[in-house]
Design a protein around this motif. Sequence first.
Motif, PDB file in Angstrom:
ATOM      1  N   ALA A   1       0.729  -1.014  -0.074  1.00  0.00           N
ATOM      2  CA  ALA A   1       0.164   0.126  -0.166  1.00  0.00           C
ATOM      3  C   ALA A   1       0.933   1.320   0.034  1.00  0.00           C
ATOM      4  N   THR A   2       2.175   1.232  -0.061  1.00  0.00           N
ATOM      5  CA  THR A   2       3.015   2.489  -0.016  1.00  0.00           C
ATOM      6  C   THR A   2       3.037   3.158   1.193  1.00  0.00           C
ATOM      7  N   ALA A   3       2.388   2.329   2.285  1.00  0.00           N
ATOM      8  CA  ALA A   3       2.264   3.041   3.609  1.00  0.00           C
ATOM      9  C   ALA A   3       3.762   3.660   4.127  1.00  0.00           C
ATOM     10  N   THR A   4       3.907   4.826   4.843  1.00  0.00           N
ATOM     11  CA  THR A   4       5.056   5.165   5.577  1.00  0.00           C
ATOM     12  C   THR A   4       4.927   5.012   7.060  1.00  0.00           C
ATOM     13  N   SER A   5       3.748   4.796   7.603  1.00  0.00           N
ATOM     14  CA  SER A   5       3.564   4.580   8.832  1.00  0.00           C
ATOM     15  C   SER A   5       2.149   3.898   9.239  1.00  0.00           C
ATOM     16  N   LEU A   6       2.334   3.265  10.472  1.00  0.00           N
ATOM     17  CA  LEU A   6       1.124   2.471  10.607  1.00  0.00           C
ATOM     18  C   LEU A   6       0.596   2.596  12.170  1.00  0.00           C
ATOM     19  N   ILE A   7      -0.836   2.338  12.321  1.00  0.00           N
ATOM     20  CA  ILE A   7      -1.019   2.248  13.685  1.00  0.00           C
ATOM     21  C   ILE A   7      -1.780   0.700  14.030  1.00  0.00           C
ATOM     22  N   LEU A   8      -1.222   0.159  14.949  1.00  0.00           N
ATOM     23  CA  LEU A   8      -1.567  -1.315  15.370  1.00  0.00           C
ATOM     24  C   LEU A   8      -2.763  -1.230  16.249  1.00  0.00           C
ATOM     25  N   ALA A   9      -3.623  -2.263  16.332  1.00  0.00           N
ATOM     26  CA  ALA A   9      -4.535  -2.186  17.302  1.00  0.00           C
ATOM     27  C   ALA A   9      -5.057  -3.608  17.490  1.00  0.00           C
ATOM     28  N   HIS A  10      -5.458  -3.803  18.765  1.00  0.00           N
ATOM     29  CA  HIS A  10      -6.356  -5.162  18.818  1.00  0.00           C
ATOM     30  C   HIS A  10      -7.202  -5.052  20.312  1.00  0.00           C
ATOM     31  N   ASN A  11      -8.157  -5.679  20.486  1.00  0.00           N
ATOM     32  CA  ASN A  11      -9.203  -5.459  21.460  1.00  0.00           C
ATOM     33  C   ASN A  11      -8.828  -6.490  22.513  1.00  0.00           C
ATOM     34  N   HIS A  12      -9.253  -6.320  23.816  1.00  0.00           N
ATOM     35  CA  HIS A  12      -9.258  -7.031  24.757  1.00  0.00           C
ATOM     36  C   HIS A  12     -10.822  -7.529  25.203  1.00  0.00           C
ATOM     37  N   PRO A  13     -11.125  -8.633  24.630  1.00  0.00           N
ATOM     38  CA  PRO A  13     -12.555  -8.951  25.088  1.00  0.00           C
ATOM     39  C   PRO A  13     -13.037  -8.863  26.602  1.00  0.00           C
ATOM     40  N   SER A  14     -12.018  -9.005  27.358  1.00  0.00           N
ATOM     41  CA  SER A  14     -12.375  -8.634  28.755  1.00  0.00           C
ATOM     42  C   SER A  14     -12.545  -7.381  29.206  1.00  0.00           C
ATOM     43  N   GLY A  15     -12.283  -6.521  28.588  1.00  0.00           N
ATOM     44  CA  GLY A  15     -12.331  -5.152  28.758  1.00  0.00           C
ATOM     45  C   GLY A  15     -11.356  -4.502  29.560  1.00  0.00           C
ATOM     46  N   ASN A  16     -10.303  -5.286  29.984  1.00  0.00           N
ATOM     47  CA  ASN A  16      -9.116  -4.868  30.824  1.00  0.00           C
ATOM     48  C   ASN A  16      -8.191  -4.389  29.664  1.00  0.00           C
ATOM     49  N   LEU A  17      -7.997  -2.913  29.606  1.00  0.00           N
ATOM     50  CA  LEU A  17      -7.209  -2.363  28.511  1.00  0.00           C
ATOM     51  C   LEU A  17      -5.508  -2.274  28.787  1.00  0.00           C
TER      52      LEU A  17
ATOM     53  N   LEU B   1       7.671  -5.282  16.197  1.00  0.00           N
ATOM     54  CA  LEU B   1       7.147  -4.539  15.237  1.00  0.00           C
ATOM     55  C   LEU B   1       7.779  -3.255  15.114  1.00  0.00           C
ATOM     56  N   VAL B   2       8.098  -2.386  15.991  1.00  0.00           N
ATOM     57  CA  VAL B   2       8.704  -1.224  16.067  1.00  0.00           C
ATOM     58  C   VAL B   2      10.073  -1.047  15.392  1.00  0.00           C
ATOM     59  N   LYS B   3      10.928  -2.311  15.729  1.00  0.00           N
ATOM     60  CA  LYS B   3      12.166  -2.639  14.999  1.00  0.00           C
ATOM     61  C   LYS B   3      12.179  -3.079  13.693  1.00  0.00           C
ATOM     62  N   ALA B   4      11.135  -3.676  13.369  1.00  0.00           N
ATOM     63  CA  ALA B   4      11.042  -4.099  11.965  1.00  0.00           C
ATOM     64  C   ALA B   4      10.596  -3.179  10.959  1.00  0.00           C
ATOM     65  N   ALA B   5       9.807  -2.363  11.746  1.00  0.00           N
ATOM     66  CA  ALA B   5       9.308  -1.097  10.966  1.00  0.00           C
ATOM     67  C   ALA B   5      10.412  -0.098  10.510  1.00  0.00           C
ATOM     68  N   LYS B   6      11.483   0.174  11.443  1.00  0.00           N
ATOM     69  CA  LYS B   6      12.759   0.916  11.515  1.00  0.00           C
ATOM     70  C   LYS B   6      13.439   0.419  10.028  1.00  0.00           C
ATOM     71  N   LEU B   7      13.660  -0.793  10.029  1.00  0.00           N
ATOM     72  CA  LEU B   7      14.488  -1.414   9.009  1.00  0.00           C
ATOM     73  C   LEU B   7      13.966  -1.148   7.676  1.00  0.00           C
ATOM     74  N   LEU B   8      12.560  -1.085   7.343  1.00  0.00           N
ATOM     75  CA  LEU B   8      11.836  -0.714   6.226  1.00  0.00           C
ATOM     76  C   LEU B   8      11.542   0.798   6.018  1.00  0.00           C
ATOM     77  N   GLU B   9      12.093   1.488   6.909  1.00  0.00           N
ATOM     78  CA  GLU B   9      12.082   2.973   6.935  1.00  0.00           C
ATOM     79  C   GLU B   9      10.616   3.294   6.871  1.00  0.00           C
ATOM     80  N   MET B  10      10.027   2.573   7.897  1.00  0.00           N
ATOM     81  CA  MET B  10       8.561   2.887   8.414  1.00  0.00           C
ATOM     82  C   MET B  10       8.220   3.237   9.856  1.00  0.00           C
ATOM     83  N   ASP B  11       7.344   3.963  10.409  1.00  0.00           N
ATOM     84  CA  ASP B  11       7.158   4.268  11.721  1.00  0.00           C
ATOM     85  C   ASP B  11       5.768   3.375  12.299  1.00  0.00           C
ATOM     86  N   VAL B  12       5.948   2.768  13.382  1.00  0.00           N
ATOM     87  CA  VAL B  12       4.735   2.390  13.855  1.00  0.00           C
ATOM     88  C   VAL B  12       4.428   3.742  14.985  1.00  0.00           C
TER      89      VAL B  12
END
Length: 152
Positions: free
Chosen positions: A92-108, A121-132
């Motif tokens: 998608a030629t993204a330069t950055s991304l935001i990750l997300a997942h839910n906790h069904p328990s409601g504990n955030l 994932l932050v380290k891997a992104a840096k190698l690809l010149e992307m930001d998380v």
Amino acid sequence: MEQKELFKVAEVQLSYKPHFKAQERPQINSSRQAYDILLSHWDKELINYLEQAKMILLNRNNRVLGIVDLSTGGGGSTVMDSKVIFTIALKATATSLILAHNHPSGNLRPSSQDITVTEKLVKAAKLLEMDVHDHLIISENGYYSMAEEGLM
């Protein structure tokens, strides 16, 4: 083995077909904006039942290129596969991304596994010149931002 059989390989194609102009896409400048966009795309029937992972792909101006369903797990875990994440982001030629997942328990609060996978994932992104930019843990009643809490 015949010469003809040696060259039977799959063709790989790259394509990304956006349906909107960049200036028409939402721009994310805060974790709250990211949460609101993600929650509007979350299956409300599953948010309290199954753990799911998604990501928001962003361009250089933090405009949303797309929202991707990464995985659906069980009641207590789901997978964030770095190969899948970065294959999609690169396509998608993204330069950055935001990750997300839910906790069904409601504990955030993030688990130690949540923190470890985010660091990886932050380290891997840096190698690809992307930001998380962030990793959000969400529920239908709120969110936890690892970036805001200094975990990234």
